[in-house]
Design a protein around this motif. Structure first.
Motif, PDB file in Angstrom:
ATOM      1  N   TRP A   1       0.789  -1.250  -0.045  1.00  0.00           N
ATOM      2  CA  TRP A   1       0.025   0.066  -0.049  1.00  0.00           C
ATOM      3  C   TRP A   1       0.786   1.183   0.089  1.00  0.00           C
ATOM      4  CZ3 TRP A   1      -5.413  -0.218  -0.049  1.00  0.00           C
ATOM      5  CH2 TRP A   1      -5.894  -1.504   0.428  1.00  0.00           C
ATOM      6  N   LEU A   2       0.692   2.060  -1.026  1.00  0.00           N
ATOM      7  CA  LEU A   2       1.227   3.502  -0.881  1.00  0.00           C
ATOM      8  C   LEU A   2       0.003   4.411  -0.098  1.00  0.00           C
ATOM      9  CD1 LEU A   2       2.525   4.097  -4.392  1.00  0.00           C
ATOM     10  CD2 LEU A   2       3.759   3.378  -2.253  1.00  0.00           C
ATOM     11  N   HIS A   3       0.175   5.809  -0.006  1.00  0.00           N
ATOM     12  CA  HIS A   3      -0.706   6.672   0.689  1.00  0.00           C
ATOM     13  C   HIS A   3      -1.891   6.683  -0.311  1.00  0.00           C
ATOM     14  CE1 HIS A   3       2.718   8.822   2.725  1.00  0.00           C
ATOM     15  NE2 HIS A   3       2.860   7.603   3.112  1.00  0.00           N
ATOM     16  N   CYS A   4      -3.245   6.317   0.128  1.00  0.00           N
ATOM     17  CA  CYS A   4      -4.217   6.188  -0.517  1.00  0.00           C
ATOM     18  C   CYS A   4      -5.112   7.494  -0.320  1.00  0.00           C
ATOM     19  CB  CYS A   4      -4.939   4.913  -0.328  1.00  0.00           C
ATOM     20  SG  CYS A   4      -4.212   3.533  -0.843  1.00  0.00           S
ATOM     21  N   PHE A   5      -5.048   8.506  -1.093  1.00  0.00           N
ATOM     22  CA  PHE A   5      -5.997   9.738  -0.964  1.00  0.00           C
ATOM     23  C   PHE A   5      -6.464  10.161  -2.176  1.00  0.00           C
ATOM     24  CE2 PHE A   5      -1.717  11.009  -2.564  1.00  0.00           C
ATOM     25  CZ  PHE A   5      -2.325  12.073  -3.088  1.00  0.00           C
TER      26      PHE A   5
ATOM     27  N   ARG B   1       7.808   4.684   1.190  1.00  0.00           N
ATOM     28  CA  ARG B   1       7.711   3.333   1.072  1.00  0.00           C
ATOM     29  C   ARG B   1       7.707   2.865  -0.386  1.00  0.00           C
ATOM     30  NH1 ARG B   1       1.947   3.601   3.839  1.00  0.00           N
ATOM     31  NH2 ARG B   1       2.981   4.967   5.134  1.00  0.00           N
ATOM     32  N   LEU B   2       7.705   3.772  -1.279  1.00  0.00           N
ATOM     33  CA  LEU B   2       7.585   3.264  -2.632  1.00  0.00           C
ATOM     34  C   LEU B   2       8.889   2.408  -2.885  1.00  0.00           C
ATOM     35  CD1 LEU B   2       6.452   2.879  -5.409  1.00  0.00           C
ATOM     36  CD2 LEU B   2       7.144   5.397  -5.872  1.00  0.00           C
ATOM     37  N   SER B   3       9.772   3.023  -2.753  1.00  0.00           N
ATOM     38  CA  SER B   3      11.083   2.589  -2.935  1.00  0.00           C
ATOM     39  C   SER B   3      11.342   1.129  -2.047  1.00  0.00           C
ATOM     40  CB  SER B   3      12.398   3.319  -2.255  1.00  0.00           C
ATOM     41  OG  SER B   3      12.463   4.553  -3.067  1.00  0.00           O
ATOM     42  N   THR B   4      10.685   1.142  -0.641  1.00  0.00           N
ATOM     43  CA  THR B   4      10.697  -0.190  -0.048  1.00  0.00           C
ATOM     44  C   THR B   4      10.055  -1.292  -0.783  1.00  0.00           C
ATOM     45  OG1 THR B   4      10.633   0.699   2.091  1.00  0.00           O
ATOM     46  CG2 THR B   4      10.134  -1.203   2.109  1.00  0.00           C
ATOM     47  N   MET B   5       8.897  -1.140  -1.440  1.00  0.00           N
ATOM     48  CA  MET B   5       8.245  -1.977  -2.248  1.00  0.00           C
ATOM     49  C   MET B   5       8.950  -2.536  -3.518  1.00  0.00           C
ATOM     50  SD  MET B   5       5.612  -2.356  -0.362  1.00  0.00           S
ATOM     51  CE  MET B   5       6.573  -2.192   1.211  1.00  0.00           C
ATOM     52  N   MET B   6       9.360  -1.486  -4.143  1.00  0.00           N
ATOM     53  CA  MET B   6      10.329  -1.673  -5.207  1.00  0.00           C
ATOM     54  C   MET B   6      11.450  -2.735  -5.018  1.00  0.00           C
ATOM     55  SD  MET B   6       8.862  -0.091  -7.965  1.00  0.00           S
ATOM     56  CE  MET B   6       9.996   0.138  -9.210  1.00  0.00           C
ATOM     57  N   ALA B   7      12.198  -2.280  -3.740  1.00  0.00           N
ATOM     58  CA  ALA B   7      13.281  -3.140  -3.337  1.00  0.00           C
ATOM     59  C   ALA B   7      12.705  -4.464  -3.050  1.00  0.00           C
ATOM     60  CB  ALA B   7      13.936  -2.730  -1.976  1.00  0.00           C
ATOM     61  N   ALA B   8      11.450  -4.752  -2.792  1.00  0.00           N
ATOM     62  CA  ALA B   8      10.766  -6.118  -2.606  1.00  0.00           C
ATOM     63  C   ALA B   8      10.296  -6.548  -3.837  1.00  0.00           C
ATOM     64  CB  ALA B   8      10.052  -6.028  -1.660  1.00  0.00           C
ATOM     65  N   GLY B   9      10.386  -5.954  -4.661  1.00  0.00           N
ATOM     66  CA  GLY B   9       9.749  -6.483  -6.123  1.00  0.00           C
ATOM     67  C   GLY B   9       8.303  -6.563  -6.119  1.00  0.00           C
TER      68      GLY B   9
ATOM     69  N   PRO C   1       4.213  -4.996  -6.717  1.00  0.00           N
ATOM     70  CA  PRO C   1       3.497  -3.899  -7.015  1.00  0.00           C
ATOM     71  C   PRO C   1       3.052  -3.067  -5.919  1.00  0.00           C
ATOM     72  CG  PRO C   1       2.799  -6.087  -8.083  1.00  0.00           C
ATOM     73  CD  PRO C   1       3.735  -6.428  -6.834  1.00  0.00           C
ATOM     74  N   THR C   2       2.381  -1.962  -6.234  1.00  0.00           N
ATOM     75  CA  THR C   2       1.759  -1.225  -5.178  1.00  0.00           C
ATOM     76  C   THR C   2       0.469  -0.742  -5.581  1.00  0.00           C
ATOM     77  OG1 THR C   2       2.645   0.933  -6.390  1.00  0.00           O
ATOM     78  CG2 THR C   2       3.882   0.099  -4.451  1.00  0.00           C
TER      79      THR C   2
ATOM     80  N   VAL D   1      -1.351  -0.847  -8.825  1.00  0.00           N
ATOM     81  CA  VAL D   1      -2.830  -0.805  -9.293  1.00  0.00           C
ATOM     82  C   VAL D   1      -3.464   0.231  -8.762  1.00  0.00           C
ATOM     83  CG1 VAL D   1      -4.867  -2.074  -8.198  1.00  0.00           C
ATOM     84  CG2 VAL D   1      -3.018  -3.530  -8.976  1.00  0.00           C
ATOM     85  N   PHE D   2      -4.371   0.977  -9.432  1.00  0.00           N
ATOM     86  CA  PHE D   2      -4.969   2.228  -9.129  1.00  0.00           C
ATOM     87  C   PHE D   2      -6.495   1.920  -9.032  1.00  0.00           C
ATOM     88  CE2 PHE D   2      -1.372   2.740 -12.048  1.00  0.00           C
ATOM     89  CZ  PHE D   2      -0.466   3.489 -11.292  1.00  0.00           C
ATOM     90  N   TYR D   3      -7.220   2.165  -7.868  1.00  0.00           N
ATOM     91  CA  TYR D   3      -8.339   2.048  -7.766  1.00  0.00           C
ATOM     92  C   TYR D   3      -9.247   3.163  -7.281  1.00  0.00           C
ATOM     93  CZ  TYR D   3      -7.804   2.552  -2.643  1.00  0.00           C
ATOM     94  OH  TYR D   3      -7.735   3.202  -1.212  1.00  0.00           O
ATOM     95  N   THR D   4     -10.699   3.070  -7.767  1.00  0.00           N
ATOM     96  CA  THR D   4     -11.657   4.252  -7.464  1.00  0.00           C
ATOM     97  C   THR D   4     -12.132   4.143  -6.190  1.00  0.00           C
ATOM     98  OG1 THR D   4     -13.265   3.005  -8.669  1.00  0.00           O
ATOM     99  CG2 THR D   4     -11.961   4.796  -9.901  1.00  0.00           C
ATOM    100  N   ASP D   5     -12.567   2.825  -5.729  1.00  0.00           N
ATOM    101  CA  ASP D   5     -13.287   2.338  -4.551  1.00  0.00           C
ATOM    102  C   ASP D   5     -12.972   1.012  -4.132  1.00  0.00           C
ATOM    103  OD1 ASP D   5     -15.033   0.855  -5.861  1.00  0.00           O
ATOM    104  OD2 ASP D   5     -16.541   2.341  -6.329  1.00  0.00           O
ATOM    105  N   ILE D   6     -13.355   0.513  -2.986  1.00  0.00           N
ATOM    106  CA  ILE D   6     -13.059  -0.726  -2.302  1.00  0.00           C
ATOM    107  C   ILE D   6     -13.219  -1.897  -3.174  1.00  0.00           C
ATOM    108  CG2 ILE D   6     -14.868  -1.200  -0.719  1.00  0.00           C
ATOM    109  CD1 ILE D   6     -10.805  -1.094   0.167  1.00  0.00           C
TER     110      ILE D   6
END
Length: 222
Positions: free
Chosen positions: A104-108, A129-137, A139-140, A163-168
């Motif tokens: 998860w990144l910042h969801c706003f 945290r984006l770099s952290t997720m990229m290091a782990a290989g 997606p966000t 992944v980009f989302y509009t609602d849950i």
């Protein structure tokens, strides 16, 4: 001739190759991870994700006491799908976080509608945290802010690494598309080193050399 670079990007030493097996391969459920604060999810969202067999693994030691009431509610509505973990050091990023399917990144929801006069800090920020997720290989996840100027959306969208989302409900559908998540993961692996500082060092050195040369030329011409 401007050169913009985040000076806090992590060292390439943390982008190791000791990837772990996926938890989802063991239980057939989706496992997501939060490295830091949980931003943009409500108790209802967590409950809805849990009902659809989607786990949230939260790594944040110092933040627990600040929102313990929220976490207690989360454990009530998702007792088997909301998990708290202790802080993970950078040297273990790949090994620890690669066992999850997505992070998860910042969801706003941005509100600038393409106007630079209306951009906020959230719009300009690319969270660490984006770099952290990229290091782990992996997606966000973030909200679909395609109608707005949003730095982390542009970065991830350009590389097709998230992944980009509009609602849950929209997010649940996208997380269930296992084949697409795997394709996105391949893009992450292709671009992961771009999130390390070392990847940009040569360009930075060349930039300094150009600046020095321009200064020398100016002095020689005076």
């Amino acid at each position: 001739m401007p050169f913009i670079l985040d000076g806090d990007l992590p060292k390439s030493d943390y982008f190791t190759n000791n990837f772990s097996n996926k938890l989802s391969d063991e239980d057939g459920e989706t496992h997501t991870v939060v490295a830091g604060r949980l931003i943009g999810l409500s108790i209802n969202d967590i409950e809805c994700l849990a009902k659809n067999r989607i786990h949230i693994h939260l790594y944040n030691e110092s933040y627990e006491s600040a929102k313990n009431d929220f976490f207690r509610q989360a454990k009530i509505v998702a007792p088997n799908h909301f998990h708290l973990h202790k802080h993970c050091s950078p040297r273990k990023w790949t090994e620890e976080f690669s066992k999850y399917d997505i992070g998860w990144l910042h969801c706003f929801d941005s509100e600038n509608y393409g106007s630079y006069d209306k951009v906020s800090w959230n719009d300009l920020n690319i969270p660490a945290r984006l770099s952290t997720m990229m290091a782990a290989g992996i997606p966000t996840i973030q909200k679909d802010n395609s109608q707005h100027i949003t730095a982390m959306f542009s970065y991830v969208k350009e590389r097709k690494c998230g992944v980009f989302y509009t609602d849950i409900k929209d997010l649940i559908c996208k997380l269930k598309d296992i084949e697409n998540i795997r394709r996105i993961r391949e893009n992450v692996l292709k671009h992961r080193m771009e999130s390390s500082f070392d990847y940009h060092v040569q360009n930075l050195i060349e930039y300094f050399r150009k600046v020095i040369k321009n200064k020398e030329d100016e002095q020689n011409n005076t």
